[in-house]
Enzyme design. Structure first.
Site, PDB file in Angstrom:
ATOM      1  CE  LYS A  13      -2.305  -1.002   3.806  1.00 42.11           C
ATOM      2  NZ  LYS A  13      -1.768  -2.322   4.213  1.00 42.11           N
ATOM      3  NE  ARG A  88      -4.004  -1.393  10.006  1.00 43.29           N
ATOM      4  CZ  ARG A  88      -2.958  -0.794   9.411  1.00 43.29           C
ATOM      5  NH1 ARG A  88      -3.081   0.379   8.865  1.00 43.29           N
ATOM      6  NH2 ARG A  88      -1.810  -1.404   9.367  1.00 43.29           N
ATOM      7  NE  ARG A 122       7.646  -2.617   5.685  1.00 47.08           N
ATOM      8  CZ  ARG A 122       6.348  -2.341   5.782  1.00 47.08           C
ATOM      9  NH1 ARG A 122       5.652  -2.035   4.702  1.00 47.08           N
ATOM     10  NH2 ARG A 122       5.747  -2.429   6.937  1.00 47.08           N
ATOM     11  NE  ARG A 155       6.887  -0.274  10.100  1.00 47.50           N
ATOM     12  CZ  ARG A 155       5.749  -0.205   9.402  1.00 47.50           C
ATOM     13  NH1 ARG A 155       5.710   0.457   8.259  1.00 47.50           N
ATOM     14  NH2 ARG A 155       4.660  -0.802   9.835  1.00 47.50           N
ATOM     15  NE  ARG A 166       2.514  -5.047  10.853  1.00 45.60           N
ATOM     16  CZ  ARG A 166       3.511  -4.846   9.990  1.00 45.60           C
ATOM     17  NH1 ARG A 166       4.667  -5.475  10.170  1.00 45.60           N
ATOM     18  NH2 ARG A 166       3.356  -4.055   8.966  1.00 45.60           N
TER      19      ARG A 166
HETATM   20  P1  ADP Z   1       1.391  -1.874   7.953  1.00 46.09           P
HETATM   21  O1  ADP Z   1       2.711  -1.955   7.349  1.00 46.09           O
HETATM   22  O2  ADP Z   1       1.019  -2.958   8.891  1.00 46.09           O
HETATM   23  O3  ADP Z   1       0.321  -1.543   6.944  1.00 46.09           O
HETATM   24  P2  ADP Z   1       1.214   0.752   9.035  1.00 46.09           P
HETATM   25  O4  ADP Z   1       2.474   1.481   8.759  1.00 46.09           O
HETATM   26  O5  ADP Z   1       0.019   1.062   8.210  1.00 46.09           O
HETATM   27  O6  ADP Z   1       1.514  -0.779   9.016  1.00 46.09           O
HETATM   28  O7  ADP Z   1       0.787   0.949  10.562  1.00 46.09           O
HETATM   29  C1  ADP Z   1       1.684   0.742  11.634  1.00 46.09           C
HETATM   30  C2  ADP Z   1       0.925   0.659  12.944  1.00 46.09           C
HETATM   31  O8  ADP Z   1       0.199   1.878  13.172  1.00 46.09           O
HETATM   32  C3  ADP Z   1      -0.143  -0.420  12.985  1.00 46.09           C
HETATM   33  O9  ADP Z   1       0.370  -1.662  13.350  1.00 46.09           O
HETATM   34  C4  ADP Z   1      -1.092   0.135  14.053  1.00 46.09           C
HETATM   35  O10 ADP Z   1      -0.601  -0.055  15.352  1.00 46.09           O
HETATM   36  C5  ADP Z   1      -1.066   1.619  13.757  1.00 46.09           C
HETATM   37  N1  ADP Z   1      -2.144   1.978  12.799  1.00 46.09           N
HETATM   38  C6  ADP Z   1      -2.001   2.488  11.560  1.00 46.09           C
HETATM   39  N2  ADP Z   1      -3.195   2.698  10.969  1.00 46.09           N
HETATM   40  C7  ADP Z   1      -4.130   2.311  11.863  1.00 46.09           C
HETATM   41  C8  ADP Z   1      -5.552   2.252  11.864  1.00 46.09           C
HETATM   42  N3  ADP Z   1      -6.267   2.653  10.807  1.00 46.09           N
HETATM   43  N4  ADP Z   1      -6.177   1.773  12.969  1.00 46.09           N
HETATM   44  C9  ADP Z   1      -5.497   1.384  14.046  1.00 46.09           C
HETATM   45  N5  ADP Z   1      -4.160   1.371  14.117  1.00 46.09           N
HETATM   46  C10 ADP Z   1      -3.461   1.845  13.040  1.00 46.09           C
END
Ligand code: ADP
Ligand code: ZN
Length: 224
Positions: A13, A88, A122, A155, A166
């Protein structure tokens, strides 16, 4: 155009959104980046959400909805946006309905095997957030960002034991949104079953869907 990129963590994404934002001239809004900025700035809220993020758990709906609404109110979002990582949960999708219209939802279908391979390789830039991959999208210099020359790191939530957590959270809480947006006739599927497919190819697929959707008259009434 108001676009949502839906898909499991590691579906790409962020990688695709960072390219689409340039092509389409609308902002890329990543709630993950917003969360990390907040944590880095060590605000009260940042300290509160760090523990969720580090463990791969979702930040509570109320907090993330507030952070997103704040961002969408900025003038740069008036012409549209690409949402990456939001909504989400069902509650977040409902909240978004009250904040803004949505024109298109791109659902990235990626098998778990590829996700695990991708996330565990990553690398992320400490400063600008650019994303690399040790196997498929290598930086020119091993641990240095091509864009801003800062250091790259893995990360906390890209470590193997957190990745599975996740994925589980995604299947349970986020995947039901596929049906929700399908019912609203906004969902388009994009399949990526091969880790070696370059991002440009997937971006092109998404671009074709966006153009087709434009021809059908989206975005509709930009005032809301
Ligand atoms: P990923 O690589 O899993 O898509 P993101 O960079 O989008 O991870 O998000 C990292 C973290 O930020 C998530 O694991 C969560 O803790 C928090 N987070 C991001 N977006 C949301 C959301 N829409 N609702 C709840 N938590 C979120
Ligand atoms: Zn950088």
């Amino acid at each position: 155009m108001r676009i949502i990129l839906l898909g499991p963590p590691g579906a790409g994404k962020g990688t695709y959104a960072s390219r689409l934002t340039v092509i389409l001239g609308i902002p890329h809004i990543s709630t993950g980046d917003i969360v990390r900025e907040e944590i880095k700035a060590q605000t009260k809220l940042g300290n509160e959400i760090k523990e969720y993020s580090d463990k791969g758990e979702l930040v509570p709906d109320d907090i993330i909805i507030k952070l997103l609404a704040r961002r969408l109110r900025k003038p740069c979002c008036e012409k549209g946006f690409i949402l990456d990582g939001f909504p989400r949960t069902a509650r977040q999708a409902e909240a978004l309905d009250g904040i803004s219209k949505v024109d298109l939802v791109i659902n990235l279908n990626v098998p778990d095997k590829i996700i695990i391979q991708r996330l565990s390789n990553r690398l992320t830039c400490k400063k600008c957030g650019a994303i690399y991959n040790k196997l498929t999208l290598k930086p020119k210099k091993d641990t240095v960002c091509d864009e801003c020359s800062s250091g790259l790191y893995q990360r906390e939530d890209d470590k193997p034991k957190v990745i599975q957590e996740r994925l589980d959270v995604y299947r349970k809480k986020t995947e039901p949104l596929v049906e929700w947006y399908k019912k609203k006739r906004l969902l388009k599927d994009v399949h990526c079953d091969d880790m070696m497919i370059p991002p440009e190819v997937v971006v092109e697929k998404i671009k074709v869907i966006i153009d087709a959707s434009r021809k059908q008259g989206f975005p509709r009434n930009l005032t809301k």
